[in-house]
Every structure is written in C-alpha cells, then in structure tokens.
Scaffold this motif. Structure first.
Motif, PDB file in Angstrom:
ATOM      1  N   LEU A   1     -12.360  -7.211  -9.336  1.00  0.00           N
ATOM      2  CA  LEU A   1     -11.120  -6.821  -8.599  1.00  0.00           C
ATOM      3  C   LEU A   1     -10.355  -7.961  -8.905  1.00  0.00           C
ATOM      4  O   LEU A   1      -9.843  -8.258  -8.840  1.00  0.00           O
ATOM      5  CB  LEU A   1     -11.292  -6.315  -7.778  1.00  0.00           C
ATOM      6  N   THR A   2      -8.602  -7.186 -10.312  1.00  0.00           N
ATOM      7  CA  THR A   2      -7.713  -7.905 -10.136  1.00  0.00           C
ATOM      8  C   THR A   2      -6.447  -7.553  -9.106  1.00  0.00           C
ATOM      9  O   THR A   2      -5.977  -8.400  -9.238  1.00  0.00           O
ATOM     10  CB  THR A   2      -7.066  -7.447 -11.635  1.00  0.00           C
ATOM     11  N   SER A   3      -6.707  -5.747  -8.906  1.00  0.00           N
ATOM     12  CA  SER A   3      -5.024  -5.536  -8.267  1.00  0.00           C
ATOM     13  C   SER A   3      -5.653  -4.428  -7.426  1.00  0.00           C
ATOM     14  O   SER A   3      -6.234  -3.023  -8.471  1.00  0.00           O
ATOM     15  CB  SER A   3      -3.941  -5.758  -9.275  1.00  0.00           C
ATOM     16  N   VAL A   4      -5.128  -3.632  -6.435  1.00  0.00           N
ATOM     17  CA  VAL A   4      -5.096  -2.536  -5.925  1.00  0.00           C
ATOM     18  C   VAL A   4      -3.454  -2.259  -5.908  1.00  0.00           C
ATOM     19  O   VAL A   4      -2.722  -3.167  -4.695  1.00  0.00           O
ATOM     20  CB  VAL A   4      -4.944  -2.969  -4.603  1.00  0.00           C
ATOM     21  N   THR A   5      -3.140  -1.531  -6.008  1.00  0.00           N
ATOM     22  CA  THR A   5      -1.080  -0.925  -6.569  1.00  0.00           C
ATOM     23  C   THR A   5      -1.478   0.144  -5.282  1.00  0.00           C
ATOM     24  O   THR A   5      -1.990   1.786  -5.943  1.00  0.00           O
ATOM     25  CB  THR A   5      -1.018  -0.081  -7.944  1.00  0.00           C
ATOM     26  N   THR A   6      -0.656   0.588  -4.353  1.00  0.00           N
ATOM     27  CA  THR A   6      -0.308   1.062  -3.379  1.00  0.00           C
ATOM     28  C   THR A   6       1.474   1.844  -3.605  1.00  0.00           C
ATOM     29  O   THR A   6       1.922   0.968  -3.576  1.00  0.00           O
ATOM     30  CB  THR A   6      -0.303   0.968  -2.019  1.00  0.00           C
ATOM     31  N   PRO A   7       1.107   3.080  -3.859  1.00  0.00           N
ATOM     32  CA  PRO A   7       2.542   3.441  -4.124  1.00  0.00           C
ATOM     33  C   PRO A   7       3.364   3.394  -2.729  1.00  0.00           C
ATOM     34  O   PRO A   7       2.932   4.097  -1.321  1.00  0.00           O
ATOM     35  CB  PRO A   7       2.311   4.728  -3.961  1.00  0.00           C
ATOM     36  N   ASN A   8       4.815   3.286  -2.821  1.00  0.00           N
ATOM     37  CA  ASN A   8       5.412   2.262  -1.846  1.00  0.00           C
ATOM     38  C   ASN A   8       6.059   4.014  -1.272  1.00  0.00           C
ATOM     39  O   ASN A   8       6.529   4.544  -2.076  1.00  0.00           O
ATOM     40  CB  ASN A   8       6.530   1.593  -1.969  1.00  0.00           C
ATOM     41  N   PRO A   9       6.115   4.547  -0.212  1.00  0.00           N
ATOM     42  CA  PRO A   9       6.016   5.861   0.421  1.00  0.00           C
ATOM     43  C   PRO A   9       8.107   6.084   0.096  1.00  0.00           C
ATOM     44  O   PRO A   9       8.539   7.290   0.044  1.00  0.00           O
ATOM     45  CB  PRO A   9       5.823   5.976   1.721  1.00  0.00           C
ATOM     46  N   VAL A  10       8.673   4.856   0.056  1.00  0.00           N
ATOM     47  CA  VAL A  10      10.038   4.960   0.285  1.00  0.00           C
ATOM     48  C   VAL A  10      10.723   5.217  -1.850  1.00  0.00           C
ATOM     49  O   VAL A  10      10.289   4.068  -2.306  1.00  0.00           O
ATOM     50  CB  VAL A  10      10.858   3.742   0.676  1.00  0.00           C
ATOM     51  N   ALA A  11      11.181   5.769  -1.638  1.00  0.00           N
ATOM     52  CA  ALA A  11      12.055   6.520  -3.231  1.00  0.00           C
ATOM     53  C   ALA A  11      12.789   5.023  -3.453  1.00  0.00           C
ATOM     54  O   ALA A  11      13.386   4.469  -2.742  1.00  0.00           O
ATOM     55  CB  ALA A  11      12.350   7.784  -3.045  1.00  0.00           C
ATOM     56  N   GLY A  12      12.502   5.103  -4.536  1.00  0.00           N
ATOM     57  CA  GLY A  12      13.159   3.913  -5.651  1.00  0.00           C
ATOM     58  C   GLY A  12      12.637   1.817  -4.590  1.00  0.00           C
ATOM     59  O   GLY A  12      13.081   1.209  -6.138  1.00  0.00           O
ATOM     60  N   GLU A  13      11.716   1.991  -4.207  1.00  0.00           N
ATOM     61  CA  GLU A  13      11.365   1.044  -3.593  1.00  0.00           C
ATOM     62  C   GLU A  13      10.008   0.022  -5.000  1.00  0.00           C
ATOM     63  O   GLU A  13       9.435   1.212  -5.287  1.00  0.00           O
ATOM     64  CB  GLU A  13      10.978   0.804  -2.672  1.00  0.00           C
ATOM     65  N   PRO A  14       9.320  -0.597  -5.303  1.00  0.00           N
ATOM     66  CA  PRO A  14       8.638  -1.118  -6.365  1.00  0.00           C
ATOM     67  C   PRO A  14       7.271  -0.333  -5.363  1.00  0.00           C
ATOM     68  O   PRO A  14       6.868  -0.938  -4.191  1.00  0.00           O
ATOM     69  CB  PRO A  14       8.815  -2.434  -6.480  1.00  0.00           C
TER      70      PRO A  14
END
Length: 442
Positions: free
Chosen positions: A252-265
C-alpha cells in the motif's frame, strides 16, 4: 550454687518445651512461622574480668527467634486466598493501625472491602484512577468495585486485509456502486462499532477494484453514509469512497480520503478517517434518535496493513477500541498483585494492586497474635512496594501458605527438651543427696 544452676536448667528446658509445643500446636496455622528458643550461659564476673577457674552459674533464655523461611503454597480454589511466594508481608490496617501478616485468608465485607478472615482489618494496596491505571505511592483500603463498566465509543479500527491482485476490474460508469448489488463491489467486510451509550452498529466496508493497483473503499454505518445520510430513497446521497493505491509489489502506498469541506485538499495517509454524525444531525438516524453519539473525532480505520497479493481477498479478525456496557463476571489476581475485574463485554479493568511490606530486620518484629506482627524500633521502618519488585515475592491467588513447622524436627526437639529437663532435675536431686550426706557427718 549447684541448686541455682539446676533450677536455671529446669527453667530453660521448660521454655524449650513451651516453644516446641507452640510450634506443634500451630503446625496447621496458615502463614505461621516456627520459633526456636535460644539460650546463653551465665558467668559471675567482676568488672576486672574472671579467673581461669571460674565455674558457670547456669543458663538463661537469650531470645525466642522466628524462622521466616518459605512455607509450602497450596491451591485452595478460593479467589481471595493469597499466598506469597518469596519474601514480604501483607499489610493490614485496623482504623489506621498497621500490622503485617503472611496469612492470606482474606474475604470481602458487605461494602466490598478486602479484609482479614475475622473482618477487623482491611488489606492495603494501591488504588486506580478513572482510566484504570495503578496509582502507586499511597496505601489505601483495597475494595472490589462491582459497578458496571461504562461503554466506550469506537475511535479506531485496526485490521489486516489482503485484496486479490487478480480480481476483475469493475467499471463504475456502467456499474456504479450500490450496496444492494453484489456485482457492484468486489468484497465486503463488516465490523461492529459502538456509540457513546454502548449501542452496537454494523460498519460495512465495500472494496471495489477500479483499475490496476487501484481500489476504492466505501464505508457505511447502519447502512447509511457516515454523515447519517441515506444511500437510497428520499434525501439520498451518493456514497463517498476512499482511494487506495498499491505499488507493483503489492504494498500500500497511500489512502486518499476525500475532504468533506469544498475547496480543501483531500487527506492522504494510511488511515481512513470516517466522520460520524452527532445527536441532532439527522431526524430518523438510529444514533441521534436515542440520544447517543459517535466519537466526536470520528473513527480512524488503520489501513496500513492492507496488501494486494495474488491470493483470496480476505481479512483477519479486526480489533476496535469501543465496547458496550459491561457487568462484572469475575475477579482475577496476577503475580504482581494487580486485581482485575473481568466484564461481560470481554473487557477487563484493574481495580487495585496489593502492596507488600519488607523490613531490614524481620527478627525485630513483634508478634501480636492472629499470625500477625507489628513494626518495632528493632525491625526498622517498613518499606512498601508492589509484589515482584526488588526482593519482594510474587502473589499466588487461590492459594495459601502453610505453616513452615517441620513436625519431625519438632518431635525430636521435644524429646531433647524432655531429656534436658530430666537431666537438670537429676542435678538438683544429686546436690540434695550430697548435702544430706554432709549433714549426717556433722
């Protein structure tokens, strides 16, 4: 003078018989330590010393010392029976007056305090703080707390997962994720998590292979999105997935979790954080409806042990830190004297730790009956610590230490004391005969 010598011998032999008889009488007394009579000869002397032809004046009792050697520790099956394997003494407090014993015949009184067998003194040890950590340093009355263990909301989940590298890729354009359709995901895993009131909730994770070395993980709680919204029907929201990337070796290299705040990374790490709803965030959600809540920091799912190898997609049993309300089932005591309460929710919690006392000079202790001793100036000040620390012994629960009296040796000593008594009586009888002879000559 010979009469006095014989009398001192009779007195000494009588004391030896007393000590031996006391040892024999207590051969079955728990924690009893055998005693022995120690004698010293008597000489009459001036301040300038004695001559080379000085004859002794008899014998006196110099001391009665105890043998603090280990007795046999045998199982009894009674939980609060405790024996010490090694050195040290249990500490008892009778309204602040401390005494020390090796007799571990304890019981719980009506208030839950651990007391001596007669109920007059309480066993001393170390208490615990609100988190179940032992608070060393200050002795306190040990008490068995039978109250329920409060529930704990789940804050983290840890599991080891392998995702089959040869699994078929699912085209989510033609076949979008739908938890009710098995063909829309590769594999699902379920974990029970708990809210602040100890209510269980199923947390389902759906793994979808979306490309080479790429997987998506959809997380639903109670069949709803983590924020409490439905995934179908009125007010439905599309489930949000975390993206897992693997290297060519399956790591595993990464887990990307979408940020619930619009415009935030988006958040990139090996931990998938699920933000769960709080009371009042929804009208018909299970958690909000009964006043319970999820952990306010969300649930952190550790994905670091996830691999992508050419073998079946599977997961080892997960671990999570939440639990329901627990009722006490039983009590256990380990070798270091820590008392653990075991609860119906498979949790255990320390409720106290037994303390042991040690002395520089054990022979200086004063016996006070009840198989107990008191500290004296000669014994030195008691030192307190946990069992198995330094020279202190270990606690064996469900066991008691037998008396260390050796009956065979005591019976031999009894014969010797009897012979000494008879021989000293013969000395007096012989002296009387000689005096009668002298009187008859006059």
């Amino acid at each position: 003078m010979s009469f006095n010598i014989g009398l001192s011998g009779l007195y000494a032999a009588n004391k030896q018989l007393d000590v031996t008889g006391n040892n024999i009488a207590n051969s079955a007394t728990t924690g009893f330590k055998a005693s022995r009579a120690e004698f010293a000869d008597i000489y009459s002397a001036s301040k300038l010393g004695t001559g080379s032809k000085t004859i002794g004046s008899g014998v006196n009792l110099a001391a009665v010392s105890q043998n603090f050697g280990q007795g046999a520790v045998n199982n009894t099956g009674n939980l609060l029976d405790m024996g010490i394997q090694g050195s040290g003494f249990f500490v008892l407090s009778d309204n602040g007056s401390l005494s020390y014993t090796r007799a571990g015949t304890f019981k719980a009184d009506k208030d839950g305090f651990v007391t001596s067998s007669d109920g007059t003194a309480r066993l001393q040890g170390y208490g615990v703080d609100a988190n179940g950590n032992i608070v060393n340093g200050v002795l306190t009355d040990l008490r068995i707390d039978t109250s329920n263990l409060a529930p704990k909301a789940t804050g983290s989940v840890d599991s080891t997962i392998n995702l089959n590298s040869n699994a078929a890729v699912i085209d989510q354009t033609a076949n979008p994720f739908d938890p009710s359709k098995a063909e829309s995901y590769t594999k699902s895993f379920s974990t029970t998590v708990y809210d602040t009131q100890g209510n269980p909730h199923p947390m389902d994770q759906y793994m979808v292979k979306t490309g080479a070395n790429t997987w998506k993980a959809y997380t639903l709680i109670d069949g709803r999105n983590p924020d409490g919204s439905a995934v179908s029907g009125d007010g439905a929201k599309a489930p949000v997935a975390s993206i897992m990337q693997f290297d060519s070796a399956g790591g595993l290299t990464s887990v990307t979790t979408p940020n619930p705040v619009a415009g935030e990374p988006d958040i990139v790490s090996n931990t998938l954080t699920v933000s769960t709803w709080m009371p009042g965030a929804m009208v018909n959600g299970k958690w909000a409806s009964n006043g319970a809540a999820a952990k306010d920091t969300g649930i952190a799912i550790d994905m670091a042990k996830t691999t992508q190898y050419n073998t079946d997609t599977s997961r080892n049993p997960p671990t999570q830190d939440g639990y329901a309300t627990g009722q006490i089932n039983n009590l256990t005591i380990d070798g270091s004297g820590v008392m653990f309460a075991n609860f119906s929710n498979n949790q255990s919690r320390a409720i106290g730790q037994i303390s042991l006392a040690s002395f520089t000079n054990e022979q200086g202790l004063q016996p006070v009956g009840g198989t107990a001793w008191k500290e004296t100036y000669a014994s030195g000040v008691a030192g307190y610590d946990a069992p198995k620390v330094g020279s202190l012994g270990a606690i064996q629960s469900n066991s008691l230490e037998d008396s260390n009296v050796n009956l065979t040796s005591e019976l031999v000593d009894l014969i010797k004391a009897q012979s000494n008594y008879q021989a000293n009586a013969k000395t007096i009888s012989t002296q009387s005969t000689i005096m009668q002879t002298i009187i008859q000559m006059t």
